[in-house]
Design an enzyme around this catalytic site. Structure first.
Site, short mmCIF file in Angstrom:
data_model
loop_
_atom_site.label_atom_id
_atom_site.label_comp_id
_atom_site.label_asym_id
_atom_site.label_seq_id
_atom_site.Cartn_x
_atom_site.Cartn_y
_atom_site.Cartn_z
N CYS A 85 46.12 19.06 51.34
CA CYS A 85 46.44 19.83 50.14
C CYS A 85 47.84 20.44 50.25
O CYS A 85 48.44 20.45 51.33
CB CYS A 85 45.39 20.91 49.88
SG CYS A 85 45.65 22.49 50.74
N HIS A 116 43.59 25.92 48.46
CA HIS A 116 43.02 25.18 49.59
C HIS A 116 41.49 25.12 49.51
O HIS A 116 40.90 24.05 49.69
CB HIS A 116 43.44 25.77 50.94
CG HIS A 116 42.58 25.24 52.05
ND1 HIS A 116 42.81 24.02 52.66
CD2 HIS A 116 41.44 25.72 52.61
CE1 HIS A 116 41.86 23.77 53.54
NE2 HIS A 116 41.01 24.79 53.53
N ASP A 169 28.57 24.21 40.91
CA ASP A 169 29.64 25.18 40.67
C ASP A 169 29.36 26.42 41.49
O ASP A 169 28.19 26.67 41.84
CB ASP A 169 29.68 25.61 39.20
CG ASP A 169 28.65 26.69 38.93
OD1 ASP A 169 27.45 26.35 38.91
OD2 ASP A 169 29.01 27.88 38.80
N ASP A 172 28.31 28.39 30.89
CA ASP A 172 26.94 28.81 31.19
C ASP A 172 26.38 29.51 29.94
O ASP A 172 27.07 29.63 28.93
CB ASP A 172 26.90 29.71 32.43
CG ASP A 172 27.70 30.98 32.24
OD1 ASP A 172 28.23 31.21 31.13
OD2 ASP A 172 27.80 31.76 33.20
N CYS A 211 43.37 18.43 56.31
CA CYS A 211 43.48 18.62 54.86
C CYS A 211 44.88 18.24 54.39
O CYS A 211 45.87 18.62 55.03
CB CYS A 211 43.19 20.09 54.53
SG CYS A 211 43.32 20.46 52.76
N CYS A 224 48.13 23.18 53.03
CA CYS A 224 48.11 22.72 54.43
C CYS A 224 49.30 21.83 54.76
O CYS A 224 49.72 21.74 55.92
CB CYS A 224 46.81 21.98 54.71
SG CYS A 224 45.39 23.09 54.61
ZN LIG Z 1 44.32 22.50 52.62
#
Ligand SMILES: [Zn+2]
Length: 382
Positions: free
Chosen positions: A311, A340, A271, A96, A309, A314
């Protein structure tokens, strides 16, 4: 027209909305759009190492000019060989301009002049000065792939005359920044469209900036106190003012419904610190809405945080375990929760890209918001 270091390739437009599927080509690789970019304020996405970040699939991260300028200093980063080498990240980086942090530290509007902005450091209170040339010089030293122009970002509700003067100054600053840019061959500079909620001022800002041929365009001055509806209204009239062959970046937005609504209106990049900031507090975004993992009802809950999910968190850990780690203030808990939430938003953008491909983004939005709980009375923003 300049040959820019950053290129946008439009792959497909969605049939029923302004959404566009594309990719952005940078000197450090190509990433698909629409995309959510994790924020690494201090040259690190808090608690994540670069290998973990790569498994998210965002392909780009953001870092903050203001923070790196103060500490460790952009010259030190240049001495290290640039930000990519310094932080061991070989994929694209966006920085930025420092403007957003600076304006939160300005004590008096009189300190904002044509020359630049005078403010006090948040670290030690010493007086500092930032202007368009300095903001570009710092980013040239950092070596980010995508740089931002130094702009004025006033709060959303300001008198028309103030916003008009501010938009005009932002255009003059944008031109000064372009002239100061020393590395156009390997760094792309974006102009930032301002103008709060005023359609004619947004038009003026977009027209000034697009006449200057930036590598891409950011939409600034949103997520600064206006409602979700007002944000959508501004996007409705602003994105059509931007060129089709350049990337469009909506700054500082990270609530799932705002991301989807931004994409619907033609935004490519987003973002926000939201996912990692709330994660460290135990607030998690799931396909079934927000979860506060500290809640007593998860004490004996040995199911995954979000069954939809896939990931690392999870797949391997339970709600009861996450609750325990967060309550005990364990670093590993902060990591699992941050991972996550970042995965959730990066993956949401992946699903959104598929929906653009399938021309069913509006149905996707409906299903997502229904499950997330946005359609219920008293629904919160994230
Ligand atoms: Zn997750």
């Amino acid at each position: 027209m300049t040959e820019h270091a950053i290129k946008y390739r439009l792959i497909k437009k969605e049939k029923h909305t302004g959404a566009r599927l594309g990719e952005i080509i940078t000197p450090h690789g190509t990433f698909p759009t629409p995309m959510f970019m994790p924020v690494g304020t201090q040259a690190t996405v808090k608690t994540m190492n670069p290998e973990e970040l790569k498994t998210l699939g965002s392909g780009i991260i953001l870092s903050n000019t203001y923070h790196l300028w103060l500490r460790p200093g952009d010259e030190l980063v240049a001495e290290a060989g640039g930000l990519h080498k310094f932080m061991n990240w070989d994929q694209p980086i966006l920085t930025d301009s420092g403007g957003f942090q600076v304006y939160s530290l300005v004590q008096n509007k009189k300190n904002i002049t044509e020359e630049g902005v005078k403010f006090k450091s948040h670290l030690d209170g010493r007086e500092l000065f930032l202007n368009p040339e300095k903001a570009i010089s710092i980013q040239n030293n950092l070596g980010s792939d995508i740089m931002m122009s130094f702009d004025e970002c006033p709060p959303f509700y300001q008198p028309y005359d103030y916003v008009k003067a501010s938009v005009e100054r932002t255009s003059r600053w944008a031109e000064r920044g372009l002239n100061a840019h020393r590395r156009p061959n390997d760094q792309g500079l974006f102009g930032i469209v301002q103008g709060a909620g005023f359609e004619d001022l947004r038009r003026q800002s977009a027209s000034d900036l697009t006449s200057m041929d930036f590598a891409g365009y950011s939409i600034g001055g949103l997520a600064v106190g206006e409602s979700h509806k007002e944000m959508n209204a501004v996007l409705d009239f602003t994105t059509p003012m931007l060129p089709e062959d350049k990337p469009r970046y909506l700054m500082g937005v990270g609530a799932p419904d705002s991301l989807i609504d931004g994409v619907i209106r033609g935004v490519d990049m987003f973002d926000c610190v939201l996912p990692t900031r709330i994660a460290r507090n135990g607030t998690l975004m799931t396909h079934f809405g927000r979860v506060n993992i500290r809640n007593a009802k998860y004490e004996h809950d040995f199911t995954p945080l979000d069954p939809m999910c896939d990931c690392y968190t999870c797949t391997n850990y339970t709600r009861a375990y996450l609750r325990h780690l967060i309550k005990a203030d364990e670093t590993f808990g902060l990591r699992l929760c941050s991972y996550h939430n970042l995965h959730f938003l990066v993956n949401l953008m992946k699903d959104v890209r598929q929906a653009i491909m399938d021309d069913n983004l509006l149905e996707f939005r409906e299903d997502f918001c229904e499950r997330y709980g946005y359609n219920q009375p008293n629904a919160k923003d994230f």
